[in-house]
Write an enzyme that holds these catalytic residues in place. Sequence first.
Site, PDB file in Angstrom:
ATOM      1  N   ARG A 179     -20.561  55.583  33.165  1.00 25.82           N
ATOM      2  CA  ARG A 179     -21.315  57.059  32.786  1.00 25.82           C
ATOM      3  C   ARG A 179     -21.789  57.801  33.655  1.00 25.82           C
ATOM      4  O   ARG A 179     -22.895  58.547  34.133  1.00 25.82           O
ATOM      5  CB  ARG A 179     -22.968  56.459  31.886  1.00 25.82           C
ATOM      6  N   SER A 182     -27.930  57.465  23.041  1.00 23.18           N
ATOM      7  CA  SER A 182     -28.617  56.785  23.886  1.00 23.18           C
ATOM      8  C   SER A 182     -28.907  57.707  24.481  1.00 23.18           C
ATOM      9  O   SER A 182     -28.504  58.379  25.588  1.00 23.18           O
ATOM     10  CB  SER A 182     -27.619  55.539  24.414  1.00 23.18           C
ATOM     11  N   GLU A 187     -29.720  58.006  30.478  1.00 25.73           N
ATOM     12  CA  GLU A 187     -28.124  59.401  29.569  1.00 25.73           C
ATOM     13  C   GLU A 187     -28.619  60.559  30.507  1.00 25.73           C
ATOM     14  O   GLU A 187     -27.654  60.579  30.885  1.00 25.73           O
ATOM     15  CB  GLU A 187     -27.465  58.384  28.592  1.00 25.73           C
TER      16      GLU A 187
HETATM   17  P1  NAP Z   1     -22.911  47.679  20.336  1.00 26.38           P
HETATM   18  O1  NAP Z   1     -21.124  47.634  19.570  1.00 26.38           O
HETATM   19  O2  NAP Z   1     -23.770  45.957  19.039  1.00 26.38           O
HETATM   20  O3  NAP Z   1     -22.792  47.406  21.592  1.00 26.38           O
HETATM   21  C1  NAP Z   1     -24.312  47.128  22.290  1.00 26.38           C
HETATM   22  C2  NAP Z   1     -24.114  47.800  23.985  1.00 26.38           C
HETATM   23  O4  NAP Z   1     -23.348  46.606  23.898  1.00 26.38           O
HETATM   24  C3  NAP Z   1     -23.581  48.594  23.448  1.00 26.38           C
HETATM   25  O5  NAP Z   1     -23.867  48.817  24.894  1.00 26.38           O
HETATM   26  C4  NAP Z   1     -22.033  48.214  24.738  1.00 26.38           C
HETATM   27  O6  NAP Z   1     -22.273  48.688  26.039  1.00 26.38           O
HETATM   28  C5  NAP Z   1     -22.519  46.339  25.040  1.00 26.38           C
HETATM   29  N1  NAP Z   1     -21.189  45.647  23.877  1.00 26.38           N
HETATM   30  C6  NAP Z   1     -20.630  45.163  22.613  1.00 26.38           C
HETATM   31  N2  NAP Z   1     -19.667  44.784  23.388  1.00 26.38           N
HETATM   32  C7  NAP Z   1     -19.161  44.595  24.653  1.00 26.38           C
HETATM   33  C8  NAP Z   1     -18.251  43.972  24.558  1.00 26.38           C
HETATM   34  N3  NAP Z   1     -17.319  43.296  24.661  1.00 26.38           N
HETATM   35  N4  NAP Z   1     -17.766  43.767  26.301  1.00 26.38           N
HETATM   36  C9  NAP Z   1     -18.911  45.103  27.134  1.00 26.38           C
HETATM   37  N5  NAP Z   1     -19.688  45.846  26.812  1.00 26.38           N
HETATM   38  C10 NAP Z   1     -20.571  45.437  25.663  1.00 26.38           C
HETATM   39  O7  NAP Z   1     -23.685  48.868  18.888  1.00 26.38           O
HETATM   40  P2  NAP Z   1     -23.573  50.365  19.827  1.00 26.38           P
HETATM   41  O8  NAP Z   1     -24.363  50.090  20.748  1.00 26.38           O
HETATM   42  O9  NAP Z   1     -23.922  50.724  19.055  1.00 26.38           O
HETATM   43  O10 NAP Z   1     -22.972  51.051  20.733  1.00 26.38           O
HETATM   44  C11 NAP Z   1     -21.628  50.949  20.617  1.00 26.38           C
HETATM   45  C12 NAP Z   1     -20.365  51.766  21.350  1.00 26.38           C
HETATM   46  O11 NAP Z   1     -20.933  52.908  21.217  1.00 26.38           O
HETATM   47  C13 NAP Z   1     -20.390  51.633  23.091  1.00 26.38           C
HETATM   48  O12 NAP Z   1     -19.670  51.275  23.168  1.00 26.38           O
HETATM   49  C14 NAP Z   1     -22.010  52.552  23.216  1.00 26.38           C
HETATM   50  O13 NAP Z   1     -22.025  52.604  24.672  1.00 26.38           O
HETATM   51  C15 NAP Z   1     -21.070  53.929  21.906  1.00 26.38           C
HETATM   52  N6  NAP Z   1     -22.722  54.342  21.959  1.00 26.38           N
HETATM   53  C16 NAP Z   1     -22.290  55.083  23.201  1.00 26.38           C
HETATM   54  C17 NAP Z   1     -24.106  56.768  22.802  1.00 26.38           C
HETATM   55  C18 NAP Z   1     -24.506  57.712  23.495  1.00 26.38           C
HETATM   56  O14 NAP Z   1     -25.104  58.352  23.074  1.00 26.38           O
HETATM   57  N7  NAP Z   1     -23.261  57.445  24.775  1.00 26.38           N
HETATM   58  C19 NAP Z   1     -25.042  56.613  21.909  1.00 26.38           C
HETATM   59  C20 NAP Z   1     -24.691  55.382  21.115  1.00 26.38           C
HETATM   60  C21 NAP Z   1     -23.877  54.555  21.279  1.00 26.38           C
HETATM   61  P3  NAP Z   1     -21.273  49.914  26.775  1.00 26.38           P
HETATM   62  O15 NAP Z   1     -22.537  51.156  26.451  1.00 26.38           O
HETATM   63  O16 NAP Z   1     -21.001  49.940  27.859  1.00 26.38           O
HETATM   64  O17 NAP Z   1     -20.171  50.148  25.823  1.00 26.38           O
END
Ligand code: NAP
Length: 339
Positions: free
Chosen positions: A161, A235, A331
């Site tokens: 990020r 996020s 973020e």
């Molecule tokens: P999630 O899939 O349960 O992920 C929750 C957190 O766990 C995320 O922050 C993700 O990290 C980490 N994670 C889950 N599985 C992983 C793996 N196999 N290896 C490494 N890290 C893992 O549910 P979620 O919170 O809805 O997120 C889904 C994805 O959407 C994530 O990649 C998240 O970053 C992205 N997201 C981004 C935003 C934003 O505004 N930037 C908002 C919501 C969701 P990471 O964040 O590093 O992926």
Amino acid sequence: MKVSKKPALKSFNTFGVEASAGLMLTLENEEDLLSLPPFDPGSDFILGGGSNVLFATDIPGTVIQNRISGREIVKTTDQHAWVEAGAGENWHELVRWTLKHGLSGLENLSLIPGLAGAAPIQNIGAYGVELAAVLESVAAWDLSRSSWKTFSHQDCALAYRDSRFKTAEPDRFLITSIRLRLDRRFTPQLEYAGLREELSRINIRQATALEISDAVVRLRQRKLPNPATSGNAGSFFKNPVLDRDESQALLARYPGLPAWPLNEETIKASAAWMIEHCGLKGHRTGDAGISDRHALVIVNHGSATGGEILQLARKVQSTVHDTFGITLEPEPRIVEFSV
Ligand code: NAP
């Protein structure tokens, strides 16, 4: 170039907070860059889609809005195709356009709000894929020298990020286009359990890139509050990155804390879990609140100001710090000018 005097910025940020600026200049093509007035980082601001920004104060000077559009397949080989997109292109529409042209690589990044030009700044990532996997180069206008510059993938210093445009040299380069290397032969990226579960829920065994994109869209729509109904910037906090020793000590105290190796030396821990553990999920102070759907998302329930949202974010930071000894990093870009 469009010029608006004293623009109201409420409709230009997905938090939906009130803010104003002295002037707004909307760039519609690259020639507009030549007539930009000198940029002062102490009072001026570059605005993308407004989906990753919190206006904690007004902007005393000029807001530059980049709406340079265009998307094109510029080169193909058997395996790859290179796509160039103007910084003002809507990110999700670009993702769907590439899929429609049989190109894969962006499907896991579906429905991320914002514009293509913002994607390298934050090295956007979701469901196990980061922009870094496909970004070949970035073209930008150097505001301090009024000249063009092209950055190779390496020059962008992409990290979790993060990039040189966000940390090392914010406000110096106005990104005008990005160049992506996409695949003509599809390899699914299904490391994230949530995505695999969504596909098996609807009985898809060998998903196409389009089916993965659709699954990501459904997941995001289900899990994240819609900015059209409750203002938010996705996020609000990054997952903290800890060194191995630090993370071992933390995991010994909190065995339930989800954590993933980022590389050989570092571990990424779940910020959402920490916030939830502190009892803050769903917490509300006036119209500023933590989403009850997703602990990482701060929402504007109606008429919260940017300052109130920032105050709540600081409360989350101090509570998490008191409990876990970890400082969560925001973020979105926090815009705070001394006005
Ligand atoms: P999630 O899939 O349960 O992920 C929750 C957190 O766990 C995320 O922050 C993700 O990290 C980490 N994670 C889950 N599985 C992983 C793996 N196999 N290896 C490494 N890290 C893992 O549910 P979620 O919170 O809805 O997120 C889904 C994805 O959407 C994530 O990649 C998240 O970053 C992205 N997201 C981004 C935003 C934003 O505004 N930037 C908002 C919501 C969701 P990471 O964040 O590093 O992926």
